[in-house]
Design a protein around this motif. Structure first.
Motif, PDB file in Angstrom:
ATOM      1  N   GLU A  71     -39.780   1.673 -16.389  1.00 33.80           N
ATOM      2  CA  GLU A  71     -40.668   2.622 -15.994  1.00 33.80           C
ATOM      3  C   GLU A  71     -40.148   3.059 -14.569  1.00 33.80           C
ATOM      4  N   VAL A  72     -39.639   4.356 -14.273  1.00 37.43           N
ATOM      5  CA  VAL A  72     -38.930   4.522 -12.849  1.00 37.43           C
ATOM      6  C   VAL A  72     -39.700   5.610 -12.233  1.00 37.43           C
ATOM      7  N   THR A  73     -40.011   5.383 -10.972  1.00 35.57           N
ATOM      8  CA  THR A  73     -40.767   6.376  -9.869  1.00 35.57           C
ATOM      9  C   THR A  73     -39.800   6.626  -8.951  1.00 35.57           C
ATOM     10  N   VAL A  74     -39.587   7.879  -8.716  1.00 38.16           N
ATOM     11  CA  VAL A  74     -38.632   8.270  -7.639  1.00 38.16           C
ATOM     12  C   VAL A  74     -39.546   8.899  -6.584  1.00 38.16           C
ATOM     13  N   PHE A  75     -39.069   8.352  -5.251  1.00 35.14           N
ATOM     14  CA  PHE A  75     -39.612   8.681  -4.221  1.00 35.14           C
ATOM     15  C   PHE A  75     -38.543   8.972  -3.042  1.00 35.14           C
ATOM     16  N   ALA A  76     -38.140  10.176  -2.861  1.00 36.87           N
ATOM     17  CA  ALA A  76     -36.849  10.556  -1.902  1.00 36.87           C
ATOM     18  C   ALA A  76     -37.163  11.353  -1.103  1.00 36.87           C
ATOM     19  N   PRO A  77     -36.385  11.628  -0.015  1.00 36.21           N
ATOM     20  CA  PRO A  77     -36.581  12.745   1.026  1.00 36.21           C
ATOM     21  C   PRO A  77     -36.123  14.114   0.377  1.00 36.21           C
ATOM     22  N   ASP A  78     -36.942  15.125   1.072  1.00 37.32           N
ATOM     23  CA  ASP A  78     -36.903  16.506   0.579  1.00 37.32           C
ATOM     24  C   ASP A  78     -35.399  17.338   0.742  1.00 37.32           C
ATOM     25  N   ARG A  79     -34.519  16.456   1.543  1.00 43.71           N
ATOM     26  CA  ARG A  79     -33.394  17.097   2.007  1.00 43.71           C
ATOM     27  C   ARG A  79     -32.559  15.890   2.318  1.00 43.71           C
ATOM     28  N   ASN A  80     -31.044  16.017   2.543  1.00 38.70           N
ATOM     29  CA  ASN A  80     -30.331  14.930   2.819  1.00 38.70           C
ATOM     30  C   ASN A  80     -30.716  14.210   4.185  1.00 38.70           C
ATOM     31  N   ARG A  81     -30.647  13.181   4.362  1.00 32.60           N
ATOM     32  CA  ARG A  81     -31.215  12.305   5.296  1.00 32.60           C
ATOM     33  C   ARG A  81     -30.055  11.412   5.871  1.00 32.60           C
ATOM     34  N   SER A  82     -28.750  11.834   5.292  1.00 33.23           N
ATOM     35  CA  SER A  82     -27.752  10.585   5.655  1.00 33.23           C
ATOM     36  C   SER A  82     -27.849  10.385   6.961  1.00 33.23           C
ATOM     37  N   GLY A  83     -27.433   9.173   7.334  1.00 27.27           N
ATOM     38  CA  GLY A  83     -27.299   8.721   8.981  1.00 27.27           C
ATOM     39  C   GLY A  83     -28.740   8.242   9.486  1.00 27.27           C
ATOM     40  N   ALA A  84     -29.936   8.477   8.588  1.00 25.44           N
ATOM     41  CA  ALA A  84     -31.051   8.249   9.262  1.00 25.44           C
ATOM     42  C   ALA A  84     -31.321   6.808   9.525  1.00 25.44           C
ATOM     43  N   SER A  85     -30.795   5.702   8.794  1.00 27.65           N
ATOM     44  CA  SER A  85     -30.640   4.284   9.203  1.00 27.65           C
ATOM     45  C   SER A  85     -32.208   3.962   8.718  1.00 27.65           C
ATOM     46  N   ASN A  86     -32.832   3.034   9.665  1.00 23.97           N
ATOM     47  CA  ASN A  86     -33.844   2.546   9.350  1.00 23.97           C
ATOM     48  C   ASN A  86     -35.224   3.221   9.929  1.00 23.97           C
ATOM     49  N   SER A  87     -35.139   4.287  10.223  1.00 24.39           N
ATOM     50  CA  SER A  87     -36.153   5.017  11.144  1.00 24.39           C
ATOM     51  C   SER A  87     -37.271   5.538  10.315  1.00 24.39           C
ATOM     52  N   LEU A  88     -38.596   5.364  10.978  1.00 25.57           N
ATOM     53  CA  LEU A  88     -39.708   5.845  10.387  1.00 25.57           C
ATOM     54  C   LEU A  88     -40.335   7.023  11.391  1.00 25.57           C
ATOM     55  N   THR A  89     -41.006   7.772  10.767  1.00 28.38           N
ATOM     56  CA  THR A  89     -41.708   8.911  11.153  1.00 28.38           C
ATOM     57  C   THR A  89     -42.933   8.628  11.673  1.00 28.38           C
ATOM     58  N   LEU A  90     -43.350   8.324  13.086  1.00 31.20           N
ATOM     59  CA  LEU A  90     -44.426   7.860  13.404  1.00 31.20           C
ATOM     60  C   LEU A  90     -45.489   9.078  14.365  1.00 31.20           C
ATOM     61  N   GLU A  91     -44.858  10.130  14.854  1.00 31.68           N
ATOM     62  CA  GLU A  91     -45.761  10.889  15.421  1.00 31.68           C
ATOM     63  C   GLU A  91     -45.600  12.383  14.801  1.00 31.68           C
ATOM     64  N   SER A  92     -45.414  12.627  13.640  1.00 36.87           N
ATOM     65  CA  SER A  92     -45.599  13.770  12.874  1.00 36.87           C
ATOM     66  C   SER A  92     -46.202  13.175  11.279  1.00 36.87           C
ATOM     67  N   PRO A  93     -46.966  14.171  10.840  1.00 32.76           N
ATOM     68  CA  PRO A  93     -47.616  13.819   9.351  1.00 32.76           C
ATOM     69  C   PRO A  93     -46.380  14.076   8.432  1.00 32.76           C
ATOM     70  N   LEU A  94     -46.708  13.305   7.537  1.00 37.99           N
ATOM     71  CA  LEU A  94     -45.819  13.063   6.465  1.00 37.99           C
ATOM     72  C   LEU A  94     -46.398  13.723   5.030  1.00 37.99           C
ATOM     73  N   ARG A  95     -45.774  14.617   4.429  1.00 41.31           N
ATOM     74  CA  ARG A  95     -46.538  15.023   3.203  1.00 41.31           C
ATOM     75  C   ARG A  95     -45.518  14.810   1.930  1.00 41.31           C
ATOM     76  N   VAL A  96     -46.369  14.441   1.007  1.00 50.59           N
ATOM     77  CA  VAL A  96     -45.434  13.788  -0.437  1.00 50.59           C
ATOM     78  C   VAL A  96     -45.976  15.143  -1.492  1.00 50.59           C
ATOM     79  N   ARG A  97     -45.065  15.437  -1.937  1.00 49.67           N
ATOM     80  CA  ARG A  97     -44.962  16.490  -2.884  1.00 49.67           C
ATOM     81  C   ARG A  97     -44.635  15.959  -4.165  1.00 49.67           C
ATOM     82  N   LYS A  98     -45.371  16.336  -5.456  1.00 53.24           N
ATOM     83  CA  LYS A  98     -45.126  15.783  -6.739  1.00 53.24           C
ATOM     84  C   LYS A  98     -44.222  16.717  -7.668  1.00 53.24           C
TER      85      LYS A  98
END
Length: 247
Positions: free
Chosen positions: A28-55
């Motif tokens: 059973e596969v669940t996909v959680f991926a960026p909304d656009r190309n984020r190549s080179g993002a390394s291990n960065s986390l978004t800490l000061e802006s809200p994140l939105r999840v779209r189904k």
């Protein structure tokens, strides 16, 4: 079996579609991926802006964040139960040698490993790679092998697959990370208003590419599998450093 799939090329990328389709045959596969190309993002986390999840549809989501954000959100509260493994990819291009420092594909897998799950990062080597089905099949085989015969819990696997038909692969090899030459110089251009803008230069060519490296395996047409341990401490230097600090 439940598998969390992510990437850094975005949820519409050919690689992640091929990967999720292949893994759906065994889990059973669940996909959680960026909304656009984020190549080179390394291990960065978004800490000061809200994140939105779209189904998008059943068990397929995209996030306005980095690859690490995607895996972190999925495992730290969004999913009701943890998956058995995290698989990231299939990346559009190589993640060989020191590419892993910058790679969002590797970072997504690493976030899964940080949070206690087995993890695999899969990349298809080639500037205009097309055999995503080959890489997806390799990933599926490694997932099955890993679930049947687990590896130590402190490593993740970085997998690079040559861009060729599955039948043409020349085996699969355990390989260490090679090393690239210094990257190419930055590229300066002008915007429409005459102001300077800059592009990061391309990655350098391989420097340490000898036998036993991931570069060498790919050159011969074999899949390169590298165990990655996330401990940057140079342990053998600790006594020398302790003495140096006392001087």
């Amino acid at each position: 079996m439940k598998i969390l799939v992510s990437n850094d090329d975005g949820y519409l990328a050919k690689g992640i579609i091929a990967l999720s389709d292949a893994l759906s045959e065994i889990a059973e596969v669940t996909v959680f991926a960026p909304d656009r190309n984020r190549s080179g993002a390394s291990n960065s986390l978004t800490l000061e802006s809200p994140l939105r999840v779209r189904k998008v549809d059943e068990r397929r989501y995209y996030v306005n964040g980095t690859p690490s954000d995607c895996v972190h959100l999925a495992l730290e509260g969004f999913l009701e139960t943890d998956p058995d493994i995290v698989v990231s990819g299939v990346n559009h291009g190589a993640n060989l040698g020191d590419d892993v420092i910058y790679s969002g594909t590797v970072a997504a897998a690493m976030e899964g490993r940080f949070l206690g799950l087995p993890a695999i990062a899969v990349s298809l080597v080639g500037a205009h790679a097309s055999h995503f089905d080959t890489a997806a099949r390799v990933a599926m085989e490694l997932v099955l092998k890993l679930t049947e015969n687990p590896l130590p819990s402190d490593i993740m696997l970085n997998v690079n697959v040559p861009d060729m038909a599955y039948e043409d692969l020349r085996g699969i090899e355990a390989a260490r990370l090679g090393f690239r030459h210094r990257s190419e110089p930055m590229i300066e251009q002008k915007d429409p208003h005459g102001r300077s803008i800059y592009w990061i230069g391309p990655a350098g060519e391989g420097q340490d590419t000898g036998p036993g490296t991931d570069f060498a395996a790919i050159e011969k047409g074999a899949v390169a599998v590298t165990p990655i341990k996330v401990d940057l401490t140079r342990h053998e230097m600790l006594p020398e450093l302790a003495s140096w600090l006392k001087t």
